[in-house]
Write an enzyme that holds these catalytic residues in place. Structure first.
Site, PDB file in Angstrom:
ATOM      1  N   LYS A  29      17.252  36.028  72.796  1.00 53.23           N
ATOM      2  CA  LYS A  29      18.387  35.134  72.537  1.00 53.23           C
ATOM      3  C   LYS A  29      19.665  35.931  72.663  1.00 53.23           C
ATOM      4  O   LYS A  29      19.663  37.158  72.478  1.00 53.23           O
ATOM      5  CB  LYS A  29      18.290  34.555  71.123  1.00 53.23           C
ATOM      6  CG  LYS A  29      19.064  33.251  70.940  1.00 53.23           C
ATOM      7  CD  LYS A  29      18.261  32.062  71.426  1.00 53.23           C
ATOM      8  CE  LYS A  29      19.029  30.771  71.266  1.00 53.23           C
ATOM      9  NZ  LYS A  29      18.161  29.610  71.556  1.00 53.23           N
TER      10      LYS A  29
HETATM   11  P1  NAD Z   1      25.358  20.944  71.701  1.00 54.07           P
HETATM   12  O1  NAD Z   1      26.502  21.866  71.529  1.00 54.07           O
HETATM   13  O2  NAD Z   1      25.242  20.153  72.950  1.00 54.07           O
HETATM   14  O3  NAD Z   1      25.354  19.878  70.494  1.00 54.07           O
HETATM   15  C1  NAD Z   1      25.452  20.248  69.159  1.00 54.07           C
HETATM   16  C2  NAD Z   1      25.751  19.001  68.348  1.00 54.07           C
HETATM   17  O4  NAD Z   1      25.761  19.331  66.958  1.00 54.07           O
HETATM   18  C3  NAD Z   1      27.111  18.380  68.672  1.00 54.07           C
HETATM   19  O5  NAD Z   1      26.987  16.972  68.678  1.00 54.07           O
HETATM   20  C4  NAD Z   1      27.953  18.820  67.479  1.00 54.07           C
HETATM   21  O6  NAD Z   1      29.020  17.924  67.224  1.00 54.07           O
HETATM   22  C5  NAD Z   1      26.935  18.785  66.382  1.00 54.07           C
HETATM   23  N1  NAD Z   1      27.328  19.558  65.210  1.00 54.07           N
HETATM   24  C6  NAD Z   1      27.851  20.814  65.174  1.00 54.07           C
HETATM   25  N2  NAD Z   1      28.107  21.164  63.920  1.00 54.07           N
HETATM   26  C7  NAD Z   1      27.718  20.129  63.145  1.00 54.07           C
HETATM   27  C8  NAD Z   1      27.746  19.885  61.752  1.00 54.07           C
HETATM   28  N3  NAD Z   1      28.202  20.798  60.899  1.00 54.07           N
HETATM   29  N4  NAD Z   1      27.272  18.698  61.297  1.00 54.07           N
HETATM   30  C9  NAD Z   1      26.810  17.782  62.140  1.00 54.07           C
HETATM   31  N5  NAD Z   1      26.768  17.946  63.475  1.00 54.07           N
HETATM   32  C10 NAD Z   1      27.236  19.101  63.965  1.00 54.07           C
HETATM   33  O7  NAD Z   1      24.061  21.797  71.408  1.00 54.07           O
HETATM   34  P2  NAD Z   1      22.571  21.449  71.816  1.00 54.07           P
HETATM   35  O8  NAD Z   1      22.269  22.160  73.075  1.00 54.07           O
HETATM   36  O9  NAD Z   1      22.340  19.991  71.723  1.00 54.07           O
HETATM   37  O10 NAD Z   1      21.773  22.224  70.669  1.00 54.07           O
HETATM   38  C11 NAD Z   1      21.572  21.636  69.382  1.00 54.07           C
HETATM   39  C12 NAD Z   1      20.488  22.415  68.670  1.00 54.07           C
HETATM   40  O11 NAD Z   1      19.301  22.383  69.461  1.00 54.07           O
HETATM   41  C13 NAD Z   1      20.773  23.906  68.438  1.00 54.07           C
HETATM   42  O12 NAD Z   1      20.153  24.320  67.241  1.00 54.07           O
HETATM   43  C14 NAD Z   1      20.076  24.580  69.599  1.00 54.07           C
HETATM   44  O13 NAD Z   1      19.745  25.919  69.337  1.00 54.07           O
HETATM   45  C15 NAD Z   1      18.854  23.710  69.710  1.00 54.07           C
HETATM   46  N6  NAD Z   1      18.191  23.779  71.013  1.00 54.07           N
HETATM   47  C16 NAD Z   1      18.849  23.467  72.149  1.00 54.07           C
HETATM   48  C17 NAD Z   1      18.175  23.520  73.364  1.00 54.07           C
HETATM   49  C18 NAD Z   1      18.828  23.098  74.653  1.00 54.07           C
HETATM   50  O14 NAD Z   1      18.136  23.069  75.676  1.00 54.07           O
HETATM   51  N7  NAD Z   1      20.111  22.753  74.659  1.00 54.07           N
HETATM   52  C19 NAD Z   1      16.849  23.944  73.420  1.00 54.07           C
HETATM   53  C20 NAD Z   1      16.191  24.260  72.225  1.00 54.07           C
HETATM   54  C21 NAD Z   1      16.890  24.164  71.029  1.00 54.07           C
END
Ligand code: NAD
Length: 465
Positions: free
Chosen positions: A153
């Site tokens: 990561k």
């Molecule tokens: P992203 O940046 O597209 O979305 C994050 C979302 O969380 C946004 O809607 C944001 O407004 C919201 N958010 C942030 N802080 C917040 C808070 N305090 N309260 C409520 N909502 C809040 O990110 P993503 O890619 O969708 O990733 C989200 C999660 O999924 C992360 O933990 C990431 O590690 C995990 N993840 C993502 C992927 C991927 O392919 N993108 C893969 C595996 C895991």
């Protein structure tokens, strides 16, 4: 966490030793009767985990799997410390002529089963400890789905919203160049995570390629389609959340048609999962993101919501079909059947877990539930689909992208979605069988399946020298 510490036997170098072969599994990681001179689990000096910090959560999860590892438990230290952690300084000239410095990390938790694989996160609060935990979860996730990868990561302490596009590109290119000494298509393959996207992957791919003097599409995944990206990648994590949710709902006897779903985080993962649940007939009754919380007991019309989120940079202000804005904390009291956590880690605390009304919690985010909350949810009979399998859809299609880049032969979106579905369902069945066999949670079962694969590989490779 047990923290034994005894002096090394004279003549034997001080160090960290693991349980003797054949020792009972639950004794690995603690001092053995008659072997008091053995020092085990000396804590790492560069990290200070607490019970609710990300690395502390990861270690607690590893502790819980120990009793189910049999003789492999003697190798457990392998997954309790990252193989390699790189901290880099990223200096760039800002638009106003000043010099900005940013702190970046790349942690390779395990390279035992293949190259490192894991996203890069841009967030002002990212720490080495958080990146270590996320890299550990990547090792578990990749092994749980049986992808031929280790876990890694990366992250930069930066708020990308405060950078111009030019500054963002400079930060990305300098970071890529600094970590270039340890990444590569056969060594470690970054991908998007929070606040990073296909454009950032394109800059990373270009920077790495320029530095090695050859176009290396396979150095990152989550790229734009024209640069060797894969169809289906953008929505793959959300699709995996949906697939694991669908399988769990089937086992719970919960009909998705009409099921009430609450979603925290409406970015890449949350919005894609919500869309698929919506298409399956579910009602999206609450959504929370950084901008606010909106609820609608009749279910939101997603076709109207998506353009609003794009235009307003969040769900705040959306009232489509009679929705209401509520206080952020009220989100956890939502009447719902399924709760999708797709924001950041540490969101489900023990106090919030006591209020959750869902029958099923889907961990789209990494580490959204702290261990104490896990226990509360288990006591209340709420099923948790753990992150390490729930959000593995993204890395699975990243694997497809990597394979397609190597073979320069690209698949259709239908082929990708079908293969993703098949792999996720197969991996989950394996995990569920393990959970039923030992009567353990899906999280511990996923860790057990993954740790067996990682530690078996470690044992078969042996230690050098
Ligand atoms: P992203 O940046 O597209 O979305 C994050 C979302 O969380 C946004 O809607 C944001 O407004 C919201 N958010 C942030 N802080 C917040 C808070 N305090 N309260 C409520 N909502 C809040 O990110 P993503 O890619 O969708 O990733 C989200 C999660 O999924 C992360 O933990 C990431 O590690 C995990 N993840 C993502 C992927 C991927 O392919 N993108 C893969 C595996 C895991």
């Amino acid at each position: 966490m047990p923290k034994p510490h005894v002096a090394a036997r004279p003549g034997r170098p001080a160090g960290v030793y693991s349980a003797a072969p054949g020792a009972p599994a639950h004794e690995a990681g603690v001092v053995f009767p008659g072997l008091e001179e053995i020092r085990v689990n000396e804590p790492l000096s560069f990290v200070h985990p607490t019970p609710v910090s990300a690395w502390g959560t990861y270690l607690a999860q590893i502790d819980r799997v120990l009793p189910y590892l049999g003789p492999l438990a003697r190798w457990i230290e392998t997954v309790r410390r990252p193989k390699r952690a790189l901290i880099v300084d990223i200096p760039i000239e800002m638009d106003d002529g000043t010099i900005g410095h940013f702190e970046g990390y790349r942690v390779q938790h395990s390279l035992t089963r293949g190259p490192g694989k894991g996203g890069v996160r841009y967030h002002p609060d990212v720490t080495l400890e958080e990146v270590m935990a996320l890299s550990g979860w990547m090792s578990i996730k990749n092994a749980a789905v049986n992808l031929p990868f280790g876990g890694a990561k990366g992250g930069i302490r930066v708020d990308p919203k405060r950078l111009s596009r030019k500054e963002l590109e400079k930060v990305t290119r300098r970071y890529t160049s600094e970590i270039g000494v340890i990444i590569g298509p056969q060594r470690d393959i970054p991908a998007p995570d929070v606040n990073t996207n296909a454009q950032i992957m394109a800059w990373m791919m270009d920077t790495y390629s320029v530095n090695v003097g050859a176009t290396a599409t396979g150095v990152v995944t989550g790229k734009p389609i024209e640069l060797g990206g894969s169809l289906g990648r953008v929505k793959a994590t959300g699709r995996g959340v949906f697939v694991t949710g669908r399988e769990a709902a089937r086992r719970l006897g919960l009909n998705l048609d009409g099921a009430r779903v609450a979603v925290q985080g409406f970015g890449n993962v949350g919005s894609a999962a919500a869309e698929l649940f919506f298409q399956a007939g579910a009602k999206i009754v609450a959504i929370q993101d950084h901008s606010g919380t909106v609820v609608n007991s009749h279910g939101f019309e997603l076709a109207d919501l998506m353009p609003h989120v794009r235009a307003a940079d969040g769900v705040a202000g959306f009232r489509g079909g009679g929705g209401d804005a509520v206080d952020a904390e009220a989100f956890w009291d939502t009447d719902c059947d399924i709760l999708v956590c797709a924001a950041l880690e540490g969101q489900v605390t023990a106090a919030r877990a006591a209020r959750i009304k869902a029958r099923l919690v889907l961990e789209g985010a990494n580490g959204p539930t702290v261990p104490a909350a896990d226990d509360v949810l288990a006591e209340r009979g709420i099923l948790v689909m753990p992150d390490v399998i729930c959000n593995a859809g993204g890395v699975t299609v990243s694997y497809f992208e990597w394979v397609q880049d190597f073979s320069s032969f690209f698949w259709t979106e239908d082929e990708i979605n079908l293969r993703l579905d098949r792999i996720m369902v197969g991996a989950l069945k394996n995990i569920w069988d393990k959970a039923d066999h030992h009567r353990i949670s899906l999280r511990t079962a996923t860790f057990a399946v993954a740790c067996e694969r990682i530690l078996n590989a470690r044992q078969e490779r042996g230690l050098y020298p």
